[in-house]
Design a protein around this motif. Structure first.
Motif, PDB file in Angstrom:
ATOM      1  N   GLN A  87       0.830  -1.219   0.000  1.00 13.35           N
ATOM      2  CA  GLN A  87       0.000   0.000   0.000  1.00 13.35           C
ATOM      3  C   GLN A  87       0.859   1.262   0.000  1.00 13.35           C
ATOM      4  O   GLN A  87       0.590   2.205  -0.733  1.00 13.35           O
ATOM      5  N   HIS A  88       1.896   1.253   0.832  1.00 12.51           N
ATOM      6  CA  HIS A  88       2.701   2.464   0.953  1.00 12.51           C
ATOM      7  C   HIS A  88       3.484   2.742  -0.318  1.00 12.51           C
ATOM      8  O   HIS A  88       3.611   3.895  -0.743  1.00 12.51           O
TER       9      HIS A  88
ATOM     10  N   LEU B 189       2.531   1.952  -3.322  1.00 21.19           N
ATOM     11  CA  LEU B 189       1.589   2.447  -4.337  1.00 21.19           C
ATOM     12  C   LEU B 189       1.131   3.869  -4.016  1.00 21.19           C
ATOM     13  O   LEU B 189       0.850   4.650  -4.934  1.00 21.19           O
ATOM     14  N   ALA B 190       1.071   4.204  -2.727  1.00 20.81           N
ATOM     15  CA  ALA B 190       0.736   5.587  -2.362  1.00 20.81           C
ATOM     16  C   ALA B 190       1.824   6.531  -2.873  1.00 20.81           C
ATOM     17  O   ALA B 190       1.534   7.616  -3.396  1.00 20.81           O
ATOM     18  N   VAL B 191       3.073   6.117  -2.745  1.00 21.51           N
ATOM     19  CA  VAL B 191       4.182   6.938  -3.232  1.00 21.51           C
ATOM     20  C   VAL B 191       4.102   7.059  -4.766  1.00 21.51           C
ATOM     21  O   VAL B 191       4.233   8.153  -5.322  1.00 21.51           O
TER      22      VAL B 191
ATOM     23  N   ALA C  15       1.451   6.848  -6.575  1.00 21.60           N
ATOM     24  CA  ALA C  15       0.304   7.712  -6.897  1.00 21.60           C
ATOM     25  C   ALA C  15       0.668   9.181  -6.746  1.00 21.60           C
ATOM     26  O   ALA C  15       0.269  10.026  -7.560  1.00 21.60           O
ATOM     27  N   SER C  16       1.453   9.496  -5.710  1.00 20.79           N
ATOM     28  CA  SER C  16       1.807  10.900  -5.499  1.00 20.79           C
ATOM     29  C   SER C  16       2.694  11.392  -6.646  1.00 20.79           C
ATOM     30  O   SER C  16       2.538  12.522  -7.120  1.00 20.79           O
ATOM     31  N   HIS C  17       3.590  10.549  -7.115  1.00 22.63           N
ATOM     32  CA  HIS C  17       4.456  10.966  -8.228  1.00 22.63           C
ATOM     33  C   HIS C  17       3.698  11.015  -9.549  1.00 22.63           C
ATOM     34  O   HIS C  17       3.994  11.852 -10.406  1.00 22.63           O
TER      35      HIS C  17
ATOM     36  N   ALA D 119       0.633  11.899  -9.819  1.00 21.88           N
ATOM     37  CA  ALA D 119      -0.118  13.152  -9.757  1.00 21.88           C
ATOM     38  C   ALA D 119       0.789  14.347 -10.042  1.00 21.88           C
ATOM     39  O   ALA D 119       0.412  15.276 -10.775  1.00 21.88           O
TER      40      ALA D 119
END
Lengths: 354, 382
Positions: A242-243, A245-247, A249-251, A253
């Motif tokens: 999860q973490h 993929l969160a990173v 996702a932030s990149h 964006a």
């Protein structure tokens, strides 16, 4: 998004979704030209967004070109769409009609010079390296010098030699050689058409393609993590996954924001700063995003069988083309240092005020 | 996976016009402020400054005029906030109330609460703190134990809040307190209360941080009476109210500008002799700064349009927090000077401060791990 951007986004996604199949991608890597894909793209008017209506184009701007190239990147469309769009811009600014069919541009390396013969100007000599799709296109639009002045010239494929290099995505990056080659048309370069302008447009195109590609590998990684089970549950349940993929996702964006802002800035005028920022941010996101997508996909993503690499190999290529992150970062850093520490905030807010 | 979309947003002319006013005000007000004071960013406290900001109409800018607010746009508010942060203005006294307590009261408070609490906030005279975490609770807010028991005309609160920034300074705390329990739902039975920090039975004990500052506190409640009219929203609805409140907390420019002063001092340092390596390092940081600012403006634009960009706000905070922590790391890489707590120049002192302070940037307001879990949920990982 404006209405045209929305229409173009939908058209592009539908068309690429239909035509850019795994078979087409594999065949393209072996050197096959995707006829159906190119025909569909051309018939739907996606190849000339920057060419004025009067010259047979869409008469739109970089905001619209951006969504087309973003979609092309997201599907890894194996065609010189970015190059055709830039060539169309170059030709139309010089008042030369844009021919149908795939196009490329040269030179893309700053130090190379092509020369039109002094008398008449109907012939061209010189060589340009790493020309994207140089041997695959039907025409190439070049910047050439004639008696010290820059001209735009259009040369047909049968009038030059192309020696094939390929990037790691299998896309042709050819050295093209003109040896007293006839030109189809030539005219003095229009206002603002310089090597720098080609470099900026090329960087912006790669930025748009990368942003699309990064968004795609995020979506694929989320989908994979939700379906792939290990230790009795989908790996999406693991915090470690999860973490990451969160990173990612932030990149993704950040890449989208930087890329679209750069496209809008170029429509508004001078966009050297925004394009530089976008190439840095998107290039960083490409490297980091590809690494995360592969880590999440595990061994299957390292196989040729799985389609992830069609995007990631392009990201690794595109981030270095038209200037890698450090080359653009150095430009930004040099300008910022020259302006001085106390100018940073007022310069930034003034630039972004539109 | 849903679509994540940061619509490009340009600040309107009215907002840009306001920028000049704010800059003029800040130059006049903070003229002799040192680099190290400015480096404290939104943790620096100055009651006189907050009153002046209130007098200019820059607190509660978007709130209804009925409560003393100014009904200006979210984008105008954005400009004021970012100018304050870029200048390193000491905004901490009024910051929490302006950012989250006021909006919380507007959304869930009673009419009487709004009339009573918002006007002094807007004047820059009433400061709030947020009582959420507790000993042994950390980020797991559903496990809080501070409790309120019903009594005649109000509630009796007992328990301890921990890591409460500015509790020693605030007039009111908005506290998340247990008012009941449901064995099947650990998010049930929580309520939010306005607690007057002057009430008897409250002990505030400052906790020194590793820099030696006293910013956060332990707050002990012993039989503290809280009148009925200080309950916010519905009893038992605390969890959903807090979730909404924290989304407000995540999206602002305070989530990427906390180390901005060090970037400025780093540029001043490298400009003396700009090597290729140093210009690349600074160029990369400026590219990220420019992108983060556009993302943050985009979020402000979404808020102005009436949307609730919770996922987008979380993404900006994620990127912004990493950026704020990368600045001291990269400044160390590029210059390699020993950070000095005393002596040295502005660069050394600001580097020293932010090397230490930035540890907290991925802890405060919810840890990075919680934030990434929120993003993962937004991505529909299941």
């Amino acid at each position: 998004m404006n209405e045209l951007q929305i229409i173009l986004t939908e058209t592009s996604a539908r068309l690429f979704g239909e035509h850019v199949t795994k078979e087409v991608l594999e065949a393209a890597e072996k050197g096959a030209w995707p006829d159906d894909l190119w025909a569909a793209v051309e018939e739907n008017g996606l190849t000339k967004p920057l060419v004025p209506d009067a010259q047979g184009g869409a008469g739109a701007g970089w905001a619209e070109a951006f969504v087309i190239l973003h979609a092309a990147g997201s599907f890894a469309a194996p065609i010189p769409l970015a190059e055709t769009i830039i060539a169309g811009r170059l030709l139309s600014l010089a008042g030369i009609d844009t021919p149908p069919g795939p196009l490329s541009v040269a030179p893309v390396g700053k130090a190379e010079t092509l020369r039109l013969e002094a008398k008449g100007g109907g012939r061209i000599g010189g060589a340009a390296s790493a020309v994207p799709w140089g041997g695959k296109v039907e025409h190439v639009a070049v910047l050439a010098e004639k008696e010290g002045e820059l001209h735009v010239a259009l040369i047909a494929r049968d009038a030059y030699i192309a020696e094939g290099d390929r990037n790691i995505a299998g896309e042709a990056r050819d050295r093209i050689i003109f040896d007293d080659s006839p030109v189809v048309a030539a005219a003095p370069a229009g206002d603002g058409i310089t090597r720098e302008a080609i470099w900026l447009m090329g960087a912006l195109a790669r930025v748009a393609q990368m942003a699309g590609g990064i968004g795609r590998i995020l979506a694929e990684s989320v989908r994979y993590a939700n379906h792939r089970e290990q230790f009795g549950r989908p790996i999406a349940r693991f915090q470690a996954i999860q973490h990451q993929l969160a990173v990612l996702a932030s990149h993704a964006a950040a890449a989208d924001m930087a890329a679209e802002s750069a496209a809008l800035a170029l429509d508004a005028g001078d966009a050297a700063f925004e394009i530089a920022c976008a190439k840095v941010v998107t290039g960083e996101a490409a490297g980091l995003g590809a690494a995360i997508a592969h880590q999440v996909h595990g061994a299957i993503g390292f196989t040729y069988e799985h389609a992830l690499h069609f995007i990631t190999r392009r990201l690794w290529s595109w981030r270095a083309e038209f200037g890698a992150e450090n080359a653009w970062a150095e430009r930004i850093g040099r300008d910022v240092a020259a302006r001085g520490a106390d100018a940073l905030w007022s310069d930034l807010t003034a630039r972004q005020a539109g | 996976m849903g679509t994540i979309r940061f619509e490009p947003c340009t600040l309107p002319p009215a907002a840009e016009a306001l920028r000049a006013e704010v800059r003029e005000f800040l130059t006049a007000t903070l003229g002799d402020y040192s680099a190290i004071e400015r480096a404290q960013s939104w943790t620096g406290t100055d009651a006189d400054f907050s009153r002046k900001v209130g007098a200019r109409g820059w607190i509660g800018m978007t709130w209804p005029k009925a409560y003393g607010g100014h009904e200006r746009s979210a984008l105008e508010r954005y400009v004021v906030l970012e100018e304050m942060l870029a200048a390193g203005a000491p905004v901490a006294a009024h910051w929490v109330a302006d950012r989250q307590s006021g909006p919380l009261l507007l959304r869930f408070g009673t009419e009487d609460q709004r009339k009573r609490f918002l006007p002094p906030i807007i004047r820059g005279e009433s400061y709030f703190c947020i009582g959420m975490s507790e000993p042994d609770v950390g980020s797991d807010l559903a496990s809080i134990r501070a409790k309120a028991e019903k009594t005649d005309g109000g509630w009796i609160v007992n328990g301890t809040k921990l890591w409460t920034s500015k509790a020693h300074y605030a007039h009111f705390m908005i506290a998340l307190i247990r008012t009941g329990r449901d064995p099947d739902d650990r998010h049930a039975g929580l309520s939010q209360f306005l607690i007057d920090m002057g009430s008897s039975g409250i002990t505030v004990r400052p906790i020194r941080n590793l820099i030696g500052e006293e910013q956060f506190n332990e707050v002990v409640f012993e039989d503290v009476f809280v009148p009925d009219d200080m309950l916010i929203g519905a009893a038992g609805a605390g969890w959903s109210q807090v979730t909404a409140e924290l989304a407000l907390e995540r999206s602002g420019p305070d989530r990427y500008l906390s180390s901005y002063r060090l970037l400025v001092e780093l540029i001043r340092e490298i400009a003396k002799e700009p090597t290729e390596r140093a210009t690349i390092g600074v160029g990369r940081l400026v590219a990220r700064l420019a992108t983060l600012r556009q993302m943050s403006i985009s979020v402000a634009g979404m808020i102005e349009a009436g949307a609730s960009p919770a996922l987008e706000g979380a993404l900006v905070k994620e990127l912004g927090g990493v950026f704020e922590q990368d600045i001291p790391r990269i400044a160390h890489d590029l210059i390699g000077a020993a950070p000095l707590a005393e002596g040295g120049g502005d660069f050394d002192r600001v580097l020293a401060y932010l090397t230490q302070a930035s540890v907290a940037f991925s802890l405060r307001g919810g840890t990075r791990e919680i934030l990434r879990a929120i993003i993962a949920r937004g991505l529909e990982l299941r």
